[in-house]
Design an enzyme around this catalytic site. Sequence first.
Site: not given
Length: 553
Positions: A33, A257, A267
């Site tokens: 994104e 992850r 983020k």
Amino acid sequence: MSEEKSLNFIEEIIEEDLKTGKHQSILTRFPPEPNGYLHIGHAKSICLNFGLGIKYNGKTNLRFDDTNPVTEDTEYVDSIKEDIQWLGFNWANEFYASDYFEQLYGFAVKLIEKGLAYVDDSTSEEIAKQKGTPTQPGTRNQYSERTVEENLQLFADMRAGKYKDGEKVLRAKIDMTSPNMHMRDPIIYRIKHAHHHRTGDKWCIYPMYDFAHGQSDSIEKITHSICTLEFIPHRPLYEWCIEQLEIFPSRQYEFARLNLNYTVMSKRKLLQLVNEKHVSGWDDPRMPTISGLRRRGYTPESIRDFAERVGVAKRDNLIEFSLLEFCVREHLNKVALRRMVVFNPIKLIITNYPEGQTELLNSENNPEDVNGGTRELPFSREIFIEADDFMENPPKKYFRLAPGQMVRLKSAYIIKCDEVLKDDAGNITAIHCSYIPESKSGSDTSGISVKGTLHWVNASTAVEVEVREYDRLFQVENPASEEGDFKDYINPNSLTVVKGYAEPSISTATLTDRFQFLRKGYYCLDKDSTADTLIFNRTVTLKDAWAKEVKKG
RNA sequence: UGGCCUAUAGUAUAAUGGUAGUACGACAGAUUUUGGUUCUGUUUGUCUUGGUUCGAAUCCAGGUAGGCCAACCA
């Protein structure tokens, strides 16, 4: 014969799919994104997705998941593309979820027509309440009973801009009693009168991630859609959509992850560090962002190697920073140009070397690279050595300079310490040494062997430089799991700026050069450098066995 | 206390019913004109309890622990 390396679970699935003919070839994708900069965790995903494409002769798309116009920006699109290319990967196609808005709208209409979606006028609070909890089933409201015709009209009106933000949403009609919260009539479209970085003001309704992501994979005919563990509960929803819409069945696989100790990897948190000026920007060399690591001096090779070494599995992990450091040292050792820089100088006068004389000595640029060539070093009567490299009363096993002891000056001569000069306060002001003319590096006939070799710079030609030394950004291994605000655990000493005195050849340094300052660490030029001041970032120190010895006492 | 995912050395990750291995780290030594590099060696592990089996890290069941899920974020 190359050694057979074991496969990770995704590779096993792919090989099986190829073997059974489920797929003739594979297509993966990396779907960021554009609302922030990429970090080392994304690097793992990039290396995985693109690496699979390369390994199995398939392809990999880059697709921006840009379904939320209020947080997204072209600045991020540009940085993401730059980072992926810098890592060394090429995408087959550059796509955007926003490319599919018209198609996705059509999918939504199809669901309405099948009686599988409805327009809901409830507020978000009401919807949340009706959703129930993980232990209590949800309930449907009266809006779920609207007719197909009514829903079609209302949805068209939503698109036409007849309603304000939040007034209505489109929901999939699935199962309010499902133990999976994502199946309790999830919202699939919402109204946002916001400017989109690509579609401008064309749309005022935007698909939710869950309605865009799976279908985008399907539209592109992605064979193996790889994402992180937290999306596992979303998979049944994607599969429901694929089945109801009768479109290409992309299959999603989830891996754990990457987490790195002594830093944060979200983020949102990284954005906070930037916005609140705890760091100088997304590319601050202390940041775990790809741009930060790049500025710090990490190489694409070292990051790819790291991604390879951490592996791919399904269990939560917290990788030690020392592994990343190992990877970058291993690469830089092979490619970095050796230079000598003294950080904390002490003057050394070679009393038997003629005053006013300078000679040029040769030194290898990289002992690991036979084709690396050499450079010239000026040498004369007065030089600087590291203050640490002299001790008046040395402990055992100290084989640097001390009264009466001999050491070699790297690529120069063996010297002997004769006298220590001090000021009235007792501080050492200079050291008097004598050199052994027959011990010249490369033509040593002195027969003397010494234990220590020191780096040094010629006093009159030394170039003053600024060096930025970095330490871990956080004081605790996992700031995200600590009590309270993660920012309370920021390491106040993560940046130290020091002066260095470098050999003259440093003045030709460029932004792409990688250096090893002998016996110190790996460094690279920073973009903040000016014509007057060269600024270097310390990528990582060299391993220091002596420091360990000292620590042990 | 609903569902889902996971559990192998300090940290990661293999072993796909048949000798628990590898990397990083740590420790010790050798080499070294970088106390770097390189090389050698040492150390430490199958969450738990049952079951299936000639044989279980692996399959099954129960426990325990950790993670994820109730945003008009992705």
